[in-house]
Design a protein around this motif. Sequence first.
Motif, PDB file in Angstrom:
ATOM      1  N   UNK A 301       5.198 -34.112 -29.663  1.00 45.31           N
ATOM      2  CA  UNK A 301       5.432 -34.445 -31.025  1.00 45.31           C
ATOM      3  C   UNK A 301       6.790 -33.807 -31.218  1.00 45.31           C
ATOM      4  N   UNK A 302       7.457 -33.684 -30.917  1.00 43.99           N
ATOM      5  CA  UNK A 302       9.583 -33.170 -31.891  1.00 43.99           C
ATOM      6  C   UNK A 302       9.589 -34.643 -32.035  1.00 43.99           C
ATOM      7  N   UNK A 303       9.549 -35.504 -31.385  1.00 44.51           N
ATOM      8  CA  UNK A 303       9.849 -36.826 -31.439  1.00 44.51           C
ATOM      9  C   UNK A 303       9.163 -37.712 -32.919  1.00 44.51           C
ATOM     10  N   UNK A 304       7.624 -37.574 -32.503  1.00 47.18           N
ATOM     11  CA  UNK A 304       7.241 -38.072 -34.229  1.00 47.18           C
ATOM     12  C   UNK A 304       8.101 -37.367 -35.510  1.00 47.18           C
ATOM     13  N   UNK A 305       8.049 -35.707 -35.017  1.00 49.65           N
ATOM     14  CA  UNK A 305       8.608 -35.662 -36.284  1.00 49.65           C
ATOM     15  C   UNK A 305       9.977 -35.414 -36.337  1.00 49.65           C
ATOM     16  N   UNK A 306      10.823 -36.439 -35.902  1.00 50.90           N
ATOM     17  CA  UNK A 306      11.976 -36.627 -36.499  1.00 50.90           C
ATOM     18  C   UNK A 306      12.192 -37.670 -37.079  1.00 50.90           C
ATOM     19  N   UNK A 307      11.778 -38.877 -36.184  1.00 45.19           N
ATOM     20  CA  UNK A 307      11.198 -40.173 -37.062  1.00 45.19           C
ATOM     21  C   UNK A 307      10.429 -39.480 -38.124  1.00 45.19           C
ATOM     22  N   UNK A 309      11.284 -37.135 -39.948  1.00 45.75           N
ATOM     23  CA  UNK A 309      12.392 -37.221 -41.390  1.00 45.75           C
ATOM     24  C   UNK A 309      13.627 -37.595 -41.428  1.00 45.75           C
ATOM     25  N   UNK A 310      13.798 -38.512 -40.229  1.00 42.46           N
ATOM     26  CA  UNK A 310      14.370 -40.441 -40.754  1.00 42.46           C
ATOM     27  C   UNK A 310      13.860 -41.137 -41.527  1.00 42.46           C
TER      28      UNK A 310
END
Length: 844
Positions: A301-307, A309-310
């Motif tokens: 889930x943290x990967x989707x959140x980071x994408x 943000x970018x």
Amino acid sequence: MDARYLEVDEFRLIALHSLSNDSGGGILLSDYSSDDDSVQVKPEYQQQSISGKPVKTMDELLEAATLAQPHFRSLINKMLKKLDTKMDRTQSYREPVVSFMTLKERWRASEKAQDDYSKFVPGPAFSWLFDIVRGSIEFHSAAEVISFVGLLEQDHSIHIVKAKNRFQNPSLTGYRDLNIQFQITINDRFKHICEIQIHHHAIKILDKELNTHKYYEYFRSYFAGATSSLKDRLDDLRLIGGSGTVDEDYLNSLLPSCVDEERLERLGTLFEVQLTEYRWASRTYANLLELRISKYGKHHPSIARTYTSIGNVLKARGKLEDAVLCYKASLRSDQSSAMVVASTYRGMAIILALEKQTDDATELFQSAVEILGNVPVVVGAYIDMANLLRDNGECTRAMDLYQRALEITKNQYGEEHHQVATILQNMARISSREGAYDAAIKLYQKSLEISKRTLGEDHLSAAEIYQSLGLVLQQQGELDEAFGLYEKARKMYKKRLGEWHSLVADSYDMQASVRWQECRFSDSRLLHVRARNIRSALQARSEARSVLGNGTNKDRWSGIVADDLGLDVTKNNIGEDHPYYAFGLDCIAESLLHSENPEEALLPFQQLIKVIQRTFGDQHILLAKAYQGLATLLRRMGMLDEAMEAYEMFRSIVEQLLLQEETEELGVDQCSEWARSYEDMASLLQERSRIADALGAILRALEMRKQIALESNRDMFHIISTFQKIWTLSDKAIEEMNENNHDGALVLLARATNARKSVVADGLELYRGMIRRNSRRDSRPAEMLLDTIANVSEVVAADAADDAGISMIHSRVCELQTLSMEENQEELFSKVTEILDDLRSPVP
């Protein structure tokens, strides 16, 4: 704690007071140890359901809190009555101010539980929320505070679980208060922990004056969470140098080696939200993404959140295609949280709106709203969607969405909240665009009042409202009031941001637009030049930073450096039919007219004429000015027929204004500009062999220049040049008469002869005016003027050889040339007057 602080007797007593805190133990188990990040907590302090067992659901917690709330209020009121009896009335005791808040909202409770207590064991996290039921008391003295705390400590019906004395350890903003959470028993059935906040009136006043809450809000997301890493976060703020720029050496050493997810995420937020350093935000989030992929794989889930943000950062940098790719990467994850999906939809919708794909943008906004539900987070999506609808002219739908956003915000935060002020501003803009100016003014005034109370008198949001309110008043013709509000906004921006800021430039331009609307073009030009100088300096600085690799940031008001006053933003906020929008078009057109590519000014001039006609009507000085500029442009472009049409439109308006005596307030600058355009028109007419019309135009130019010269010493060289043009045209007229001996040619000859006579008469009148003002001596224009009169009078005398009075004029003018070398100005003035009298009433 600062030792000097303890010297303040009033607060020293509170700072040194020792509060009971679960008999000194607190809620954490003192001897816990764990291999994971969990925190072992004393289970007896879990919030209970009405059955007396630990709560298992949020509904159970809120049900228990609802029953506990009246008991809490009754207890606090009972304590205050005891305090009232206890305090000595001779000590100027004043009744404290007590407030009981409503139950903490479900969404806020869930959010806080997740952020602060997700690692508490036993769970669930929300069972450790102690501020669902809460209140606050504001006392006027330290003695009152200590006495009230003593009453709490002595009451056997309550048990103090946690206590913070922030008079000993102030918050990050320096604020001091007491925060006490205590457990009470409800109807012998269950226990509930409530919170009371205790404030000192003097601290509250100082907090309001210093507006410290805004600093807390500014860095809240950066400092949120546990305080264990507070030192690291404070150390990270070293990257902000004394000049407000980023310490690149520090960052270049930190980012590649940092493997702390939390730290990278907070730094990314700091760069993105607080500092708007988007290039560094991109680098930080990219490092975070790489770290998380290596740690969790691509489906965490943290990967989707980071994408996401970018994507948000790339969108802010204007890299829309790259931003869409990141948003799509985020949505491909089947483990994305609902909040992340909603945020991603919102970001993609904004991009689609920028690309004018309105239907698709609206659909995505609606999807984000449905996911978020009726919580404050949805307010941002409502506002984004309303802005999109407003920009596309769907003001009614936009107003409905603003109204929904307003209702949610009021329900969650009450009337006194800065976001209420922001939404009211947006609603006022729509009212203004639809012509409901009275409604717009009321909304702006209410927004301003709330903004001042919640954010402070000198907050920049107040300056923005001053500008917006000024635009409405300017539209209504209240120009003095509008100018004053723009001035107030400019001073506030300058005080907070410095002179060299785009918002200061905007204020200068708004003031310039008022002077332009008043036809005070010199004053308008001076103000606009200041704005241009600021924008040019900002652009130069931005380009220099770009060369050095620091990147650039443009706020939404910066616009194009030359003259683009953010017209897209202006049009969206106030519509096209507004003086400020017309002024912006005028600035752009004039700037392009004098650029290397003047043909680019054609469209702005055409748009300007339409806007002025709609805004000011068909007989206005500003419209004449616009046609004047358009005619000049068309002539430079070789479009002579079109230029002639523009000149004719200019002349038609000016002649009508002169008949209506609308030009008294013009001043010499505008009259000089008009005279120049009449001379240009005469030149074009002469090229097209329309000598009679050309002569008429040049004589009108002479009239205007003579009026200027009579009021001041200006335009003398231009007048001499105009005399010479009249001379040339009269020669052309005589040539035409000789070639075409017909009635029309004879009329032209008579007109040419009269024009030459007028040169002598007008010239002598101007020369006499210079003598009267005692400005003849040491004046090269005076000598040139007299020489020109002598030359013309010689020909006039020859043409009128049969008129003894006229034929003597030349010799008398020559006498003036000799007399002008002597000191006796009174005699010179008398001689000029005699000649003028004879010229105007010649002897038969």
